[in-house]
Write a protein that holds these residues in place. Structure first.
Motif, PDB file in Angstrom:
ATOM      1  N   ARG A   2       0.674  -1.151   0.112  1.00  0.00           N
ATOM      2  CA  ARG A   2      -0.057   0.227  -0.179  1.00  0.00           C
ATOM      3  C   ARG A   2       0.714   1.100   0.100  1.00  0.00           C
ATOM      4  O   ARG A   2       0.591   2.266  -0.596  1.00  0.00           O
ATOM      5  CB  ARG A   2      -0.577   0.116   1.153  1.00  0.00           C
ATOM      6  CG  ARG A   2      -2.223  -0.855   0.955  1.00  0.00           C
ATOM      7  CD  ARG A   2      -3.559  -0.735   2.164  1.00  0.00           C
ATOM      8  NE  ARG A   2      -3.992  -1.247   2.334  1.00  0.00           N
ATOM      9  CZ  ARG A   2      -4.389  -1.559   3.360  1.00  0.00           C
ATOM     10  NH1 ARG A   2      -4.517   0.150   4.699  1.00  0.00           N
ATOM     11  NH2 ARG A   2      -5.667  -2.561   3.738  1.00  0.00           N
ATOM     12  N   ARG A  13       1.618  12.532  -8.392  1.00  0.00           N
ATOM     13  CA  ARG A  13       1.295  14.070  -7.838  1.00  0.00           C
ATOM     14  C   ARG A  13       1.867  15.860  -7.864  1.00  0.00           C
ATOM     15  O   ARG A  13       1.903  16.185  -8.297  1.00  0.00           O
ATOM     16  CB  ARG A  13       0.405  14.005  -6.905  1.00  0.00           C
ATOM     17  CG  ARG A  13      -0.757  14.727  -6.455  1.00  0.00           C
ATOM     18  CD  ARG A  13      -0.916  14.880  -5.049  1.00  0.00           C
ATOM     19  NE  ARG A  13      -1.267  15.791  -4.630  1.00  0.00           N
ATOM     20  CZ  ARG A  13      -2.776  16.680  -4.947  1.00  0.00           C
ATOM     21  NH1 ARG A  13      -3.166  16.232  -5.222  1.00  0.00           N
ATOM     22  NH2 ARG A  13      -2.659  17.942  -4.812  1.00  0.00           N
ATOM     23  N   ARG A 198       0.637  19.389  -0.444  1.00  0.00           N
ATOM     24  CA  ARG A 198      -0.287  18.220  -0.074  1.00  0.00           C
ATOM     25  C   ARG A 198      -1.596  18.526   2.042  1.00  0.00           C
ATOM     26  O   ARG A 198      -1.754  17.399   2.309  1.00  0.00           O
ATOM     27  CB  ARG A 198      -0.446  16.731   0.584  1.00  0.00           C
ATOM     28  CG  ARG A 198       0.609  16.688  -0.837  1.00  0.00           C
ATOM     29  CD  ARG A 198      -0.775  16.441  -1.997  1.00  0.00           C
ATOM     30  NE  ARG A 198      -0.986  14.761  -1.843  1.00  0.00           N
ATOM     31  CZ  ARG A 198      -2.453  15.080  -1.952  1.00  0.00           C
ATOM     32  NH1 ARG A 198      -3.382  15.130  -2.128  1.00  0.00           N
ATOM     33  NH2 ARG A 198      -2.749  13.432  -1.814  1.00  0.00           N
ATOM     34  N   VAL A 201      -4.989  16.962   2.822  1.00  0.00           N
ATOM     35  CA  VAL A 201      -4.794  15.280   3.161  1.00  0.00           C
ATOM     36  C   VAL A 201      -4.689  15.480   3.902  1.00  0.00           C
ATOM     37  O   VAL A 201      -5.272  14.346   4.677  1.00  0.00           O
ATOM     38  CB  VAL A 201      -4.192  15.055   1.905  1.00  0.00           C
ATOM     39  CG1 VAL A 201      -4.081  13.801   2.098  1.00  0.00           C
ATOM     40  CG2 VAL A 201      -5.160  15.552  -0.136  1.00  0.00           C
ATOM     41  N   ILE A 204      -6.205  15.528   7.493  1.00  0.00           N
ATOM     42  CA  ILE A 204      -7.642  15.002   7.330  1.00  0.00           C
ATOM     43  C   ILE A 204      -6.925  13.132   7.817  1.00  0.00           C
ATOM     44  O   ILE A 204      -7.421  12.709   8.636  1.00  0.00           O
ATOM     45  CB  ILE A 204      -8.343  14.765   6.076  1.00  0.00           C
ATOM     46  CG1 ILE A 204      -8.748  16.289   5.590  1.00  0.00           C
ATOM     47  CG2 ILE A 204      -9.116  13.700   6.304  1.00  0.00           C
ATOM     48  CD1 ILE A 204      -9.390  15.983   4.201  1.00  0.00           C
ATOM     49  N   MET A 205      -6.107  13.243   7.744  1.00  0.00           N
ATOM     50  CA  MET A 205      -5.228  11.895   7.776  1.00  0.00           C
ATOM     51  C   MET A 205      -4.917  12.123   9.797  1.00  0.00           C
ATOM     52  O   MET A 205      -4.958  10.529   9.649  1.00  0.00           O
ATOM     53  CB  MET A 205      -3.727  11.756   7.195  1.00  0.00           C
ATOM     54  CG  MET A 205      -4.031  11.486   5.305  1.00  0.00           C
ATOM     55  SD  MET A 205      -3.913   9.885   5.078  1.00  0.00           S
ATOM     56  CE  MET A 205      -4.037   9.328   3.815  1.00  0.00           C
ATOM     57  N   VAL A 207      -6.615  13.441  11.271  1.00  0.00           N
ATOM     58  CA  VAL A 207      -8.115  13.363  11.956  1.00  0.00           C
ATOM     59  C   VAL A 207      -8.536  11.888  12.024  1.00  0.00           C
ATOM     60  O   VAL A 207      -8.690  11.557  12.853  1.00  0.00           O
ATOM     61  CB  VAL A 207      -9.048  14.473  11.850  1.00  0.00           C
ATOM     62  CG1 VAL A 207     -10.332  14.092  11.804  1.00  0.00           C
ATOM     63  CG2 VAL A 207      -8.644  15.709  11.475  1.00  0.00           C
ATOM     64  N   VAL A 208      -8.235  11.122  11.223  1.00  0.00           N
ATOM     65  CA  VAL A 208      -8.565   9.694  11.445  1.00  0.00           C
ATOM     66  C   VAL A 208      -7.541   9.085  11.272  1.00  0.00           C
ATOM     67  O   VAL A 208      -7.890   7.638  11.531  1.00  0.00           O
ATOM     68  CB  VAL A 208      -8.858   9.433   9.556  1.00  0.00           C
ATOM     69  CG1 VAL A 208     -10.729  10.679   8.366  1.00  0.00           C
ATOM     70  CG2 VAL A 208      -7.562   9.410   8.589  1.00  0.00           C
ATOM     71  N   GLY A 209      -6.954  10.101  12.410  1.00  0.00           N
ATOM     72  CA  GLY A 209      -5.530   8.633  13.435  1.00  0.00           C
ATOM     73  C   GLY A 209      -4.496   7.752  12.389  1.00  0.00           C
ATOM     74  O   GLY A 209      -4.553   7.300  12.759  1.00  0.00           O
ATOM     75  N   ALA A 210      -3.847   8.767  11.604  1.00  0.00           N
ATOM     76  CA  ALA A 210      -3.307   8.297  10.331  1.00  0.00           C
ATOM     77  C   ALA A 210      -1.556   8.104  11.337  1.00  0.00           C
ATOM     78  O   ALA A 210      -1.583   9.024  12.402  1.00  0.00           O
ATOM     79  CB  ALA A 210      -2.858   8.397   9.451  1.00  0.00           C
ATOM     80  N   SER A 211      -1.169   7.074  11.701  1.00  0.00           N
ATOM     81  CA  SER A 211       0.434   7.526  12.157  1.00  0.00           C
ATOM     82  C   SER A 211       1.206   8.457  11.482  1.00  0.00           C
ATOM     83  O   SER A 211       1.401   8.507  10.136  1.00  0.00           O
ATOM     84  CB  SER A 211       0.992   5.766  12.764  1.00  0.00           C
ATOM     85  OG  SER A 211       1.423   5.941  11.971  1.00  0.00           O
ATOM     86  N   TYR A 214       2.495   6.164   8.257  1.00  0.00           N
ATOM     87  CA  TYR A 214       1.792   6.274   7.708  1.00  0.00           C
ATOM     88  C   TYR A 214       2.012   8.041   6.773  1.00  0.00           C
ATOM     89  O   TYR A 214       2.020   7.746   5.225  1.00  0.00           O
ATOM     90  CB  TYR A 214       0.435   5.999   8.231  1.00  0.00           C
ATOM     91  CG  TYR A 214      -0.966   5.889   7.201  1.00  0.00           C
ATOM     92  CD1 TYR A 214      -0.637   4.421   6.424  1.00  0.00           C
ATOM     93  CD2 TYR A 214      -1.445   6.797   6.347  1.00  0.00           C
ATOM     94  CE1 TYR A 214      -1.571   4.309   5.442  1.00  0.00           C
ATOM     95  CE2 TYR A 214      -1.868   5.873   5.336  1.00  0.00           C
ATOM     96  CZ  TYR A 214      -2.274   5.206   5.486  1.00  0.00           C
ATOM     97  OH  TYR A 214      -3.377   4.529   4.247  1.00  0.00           O
ATOM     98  N   LYS A 284       5.278  19.417  13.027  1.00  0.00           N
ATOM     99  CA  LYS A 284       5.800  19.235  14.125  1.00  0.00           C
ATOM    100  C   LYS A 284       6.053  17.864  14.603  1.00  0.00           C
ATOM    101  O   LYS A 284       5.628  18.724  16.481  1.00  0.00           O
ATOM    102  CB  LYS A 284       4.658  20.259  15.123  1.00  0.00           C
ATOM    103  CG  LYS A 284       4.675  22.024  13.844  1.00  0.00           C
ATOM    104  CD  LYS A 284       3.807  22.366  14.639  1.00  0.00           C
ATOM    105  CE  LYS A 284       3.122  23.226  13.691  1.00  0.00           C
ATOM    106  NZ  LYS A 284       2.118  23.183  12.742  1.00  0.00           N
ATOM    107  N   ILE A 285       6.492  17.487  14.822  1.00  0.00           N
ATOM    108  CA  ILE A 285       7.272  16.272  16.103  1.00  0.00           C
ATOM    109  C   ILE A 285       8.719  15.965  15.915  1.00  0.00           C
ATOM    110  O   ILE A 285       9.618  16.484  15.288  1.00  0.00           O
ATOM    111  CB  ILE A 285       6.515  14.616  15.386  1.00  0.00           C
ATOM    112  CG1 ILE A 285       6.528  15.038  13.712  1.00  0.00           C
ATOM    113  CG2 ILE A 285       5.278  15.233  16.056  1.00  0.00           C
ATOM    114  CD1 ILE A 285       5.695  13.060  13.306  1.00  0.00           C
TER     115      ILE A 285
ATOM    116  N   PRO B  75      -2.611   8.972  17.640  1.00  0.00           N
ATOM    117  CA  PRO B  75      -3.480   8.495  16.184  1.00  0.00           C
ATOM    118  C   PRO B  75      -4.273   7.096  17.074  1.00  0.00           C
ATOM    119  O   PRO B  75      -5.697   6.785  16.619  1.00  0.00           O
ATOM    120  CB  PRO B  75      -2.156   8.241  15.787  1.00  0.00           C
ATOM    121  CG  PRO B  75      -0.972   8.927  16.398  1.00  0.00           C
ATOM    122  CD  PRO B  75      -1.416   9.064  17.305  1.00  0.00           C
ATOM    123  N   VAL B 106      -5.697   3.552   7.046  1.00  0.00           N
ATOM    124  CA  VAL B 106      -5.191   4.563   7.822  1.00  0.00           C
ATOM    125  C   VAL B 106      -4.945   3.378   9.687  1.00  0.00           C
ATOM    126  O   VAL B 106      -3.466   3.128  10.017  1.00  0.00           O
ATOM    127  CB  VAL B 106      -4.778   5.988   8.353  1.00  0.00           C
ATOM    128  CG1 VAL B 106      -4.998   6.674   7.080  1.00  0.00           C
ATOM    129  CG2 VAL B 106      -5.778   5.899   9.596  1.00  0.00           C
TER     130      VAL B 106
END
Ligand SMILES: Nc1ncnc2c1ncn2[C@@H]1O[C@H](COP(=O)(O)OP(=O)(O)O)[C@@H](O)[C@H]1O
Ligand SMILES: [Mg+2]
Lengths: 285, 220
Positions: A2, A13, A198, A201, A204-205, A207-211, A214, A284-285, B75, B106
């Protein structure tokens, strides 16, 4: 898998949205990496020449006139037993004359009725003797031997040559460090533009819990790929330069396979490192 | 399920967005978080979503104590939350289906499971027919329902919505609120923040009313 698909999408892109930036980055890395590449090539070839020079290094021990056969044999034994001397070749006065004639032509010294050339021993020495101190003490030791008229050890040329090779290596390392640092910076900058493009995006990533991994992976791989392509093209160009010089100037040997791989891996790593720094800062990590 | 204990949030030393707010929300419960613009609704949701940290007080959510949650676990927390924004926040180059699939993707779920869950979630909110459309092809109401499907795709512990009707007309707003209520009936735990106090009170759900950062009313 993936990740791979995502990365490819991200790269397509990026090259669609910022083709100049992507193209420019590759070209810049290509040209920048050429410099340490050329130094590497030069250092390798000089080292090869130096090795050949070392292998052909001899110490000539000239004997006083009319040394008796017995003394010559005794001396030969003494010389052979010396540390660092691997072989001893004797040239009689007649041999010396032939040698001269060989190099300068028949007629020279033909008219002389007396042969003025001395007999000599030519010592084949190994690397240990080529160190300045051991070389000096060997010369001193040889000069003090009975029947020895003069000792010639033309090692300055080797030292001068080694000096040049060392400077080129040292200078090359400095250049390589500078180029690698700027490569990291260039990659970081390009990837920063790509990830900023990006931004939505990425948000949003998150927000939906992407590490972090990822989100970062495609961008880090993008940076790595830029470095990889730039450096690979640089290696190709280096090879063409090598061929051109070999055909028109002096025969050069190219980097071996391991070195080529190391060269290209350096590009991959600097690209990834720059991208890593850029994405970390962005998230910011 | 959700426990907000004496939470205060200050921005600098002049703005107090939330002041000593406390309440609890049971599993399966639904509340409207109401209040005028600037009352502190978004701030409270952001704190629950662990986008920001309270100046004082504690928030816990199911097994998560947000005060002790390390950054690297954020996350993980968000995979157990659903969030709906006023401006939908759909990814424009992805179809509705692919947008809804994002949280599952994700989280590394298997493709077959993703397909099943996305279908379920989209049917639940009535946008399954629009699954192959791109966000620009959707009406506002449809877009927000796709965003809602995305928020419930991972079967969250808690569904949060911040002014979800802010970009919708009256009819669509009411429909959307009804949809939240329906999801709640089906078991979802929900907080919907809105400044439309009157409309919110039509649904007979709990109302948490904020005024200048103070929880003025908690009406079941
Ligand atoms: N990041 C911030 N920095 C400074 N002040 C903020 C910030 N976020 C919100 N505020 C202030 O906190 C108060 C509450 O804001 P908010 O939670 O957005 O209210 P609501 O969502 O109810 O309209 C407002 O006075 C707002 O100006
Ligand atoms: Mg708000």
């Amino acid at each position: 898998m993936r990740y791979l698909i995502k990365t490819i999408a991200e790269i397509r892109r990026a090259s669609r949205h910022q083709p100049l930036s992507i193209f420019g980055t590759i070209i810049t890395i290509l040209l920048a990496m050429l410099l340490p590449g050329l130094f590497w090539l030069a250092a390798n070839n000089l080292t090869a020449v130096e090795k050949k020079l070392k292998a052909n290094m001899t110490v000539d021990v000239f004997l006083v006139d009319d040394t008796s056969q017995a003394k010559i044999e005794k001396l030969r034994g003494e010389l052979l037993s010396l540390e660092g001397v691997s072989d001893v070749i004797f040239y009689s006065e007649r041999d010396a004359l032939f040698k001269i004639r060989e190099s300068f032509g028949q007629d020279i010294i033909q008219d002389l009725d007396d042969n003025p050339l001395p007999a000599s021993f030519s010592l084949v020495v190994d690397d240990t003797v080529l160190e300045p101190e051991t070389a000096d003490s060997l010369v001193a030791h040889l000069s003090a031997l009975d029947q020895v008229e003069e000792v010639v050890f033309a090692r300055e040329i080797l030292y001068r040559f080694s000096g040049i090779t060392d400077s080129i290596k040292r200078f090359g390392i400095v250049i390589a460090v500078l180029v690698i640092l700027s490569g990291i910076f260039i990659s970081a900058n390009t990837v920063r533009v790509a990830i900023t493009d990006r931004r939505e995006v990425v948000e949003i990533m998150q927000v939906v819990g992407a590490s972090r991994t990822y989100i970062m992976t495609p961008f880090v791989l993008l940076g790595g790929l830029l470095g990889l392509i730039g450096t690979a093209l640089s290696a190709v160009l280096l090879r063409l330069i090598d061929e051109y010089v070999s055909n028109n100037l002096v025969e050069l040997q190219f980097l071996n396979l391991h070195e080529i791989i190391a060269f290209i891996l350096t590009g991959l790593l600097l690209g990834m490192l720059g991208a890593l720094l850029a994405t970390r800062k962005f998230l910011k990590i | 399920m959700l426990e907000v204990k004496e939470v205060t949030k200050e921005y600098g030393d002049r703005i107090t967005a939330l002041s000593n707010v406390s309440f609890e929300l049971e599993k399966g419960e639904m509340a409207f978080l109401t209040g005028a613009s600037g009352a502190g609704k978004s701030t409270l949701l952001r704190l629950i979503f662990r986008e920001e940290f309270p100046t004082s007080g504690e928030i816990s959510l199911g097994p998560y104590n947000l005060a002790e949650l390390p950054k690297s676990k954020i996350p993980d927390l968000r995979r157990h939350l659903g969030y709906v924004f006023q401006d939908f926040r759909l990814i424009s180059e992805r179809t509705a289906f692919e947008n809804v699939a994002l949280p599952l993707e994700v989280a590394g779920k298997a493709l077959r499971y993703i397909r099943k869950r996305v279908d379920e979630a989209m049917k639940q909110v009535g946008v399954w027919q629009r699954r192959n459309s791109y966000p620009r092809q959707l009406s506002g109401g449809e877009a927000q329902r796709v965003a809602l499907a995305r928020a419930i795709a991972n079967e969250p512990l808690l569904l949060l919505a911040d002014e979800p009707t802010g970009n919708l007309d009256m009819k669509n707003s009411r429909d959307l609120f009804e949809l939240f209520c329906k999801l709640n009936l089906q078991g979802a735990t929900v907080i919907v923040a809105t400044h439309q106090v009157a409309m919110a009170s039509e649904f007979g759900k709990r109302i948490l009313h904020l005024e200048d950062g103070i929880l003025k009313q908690d009406k079941k």
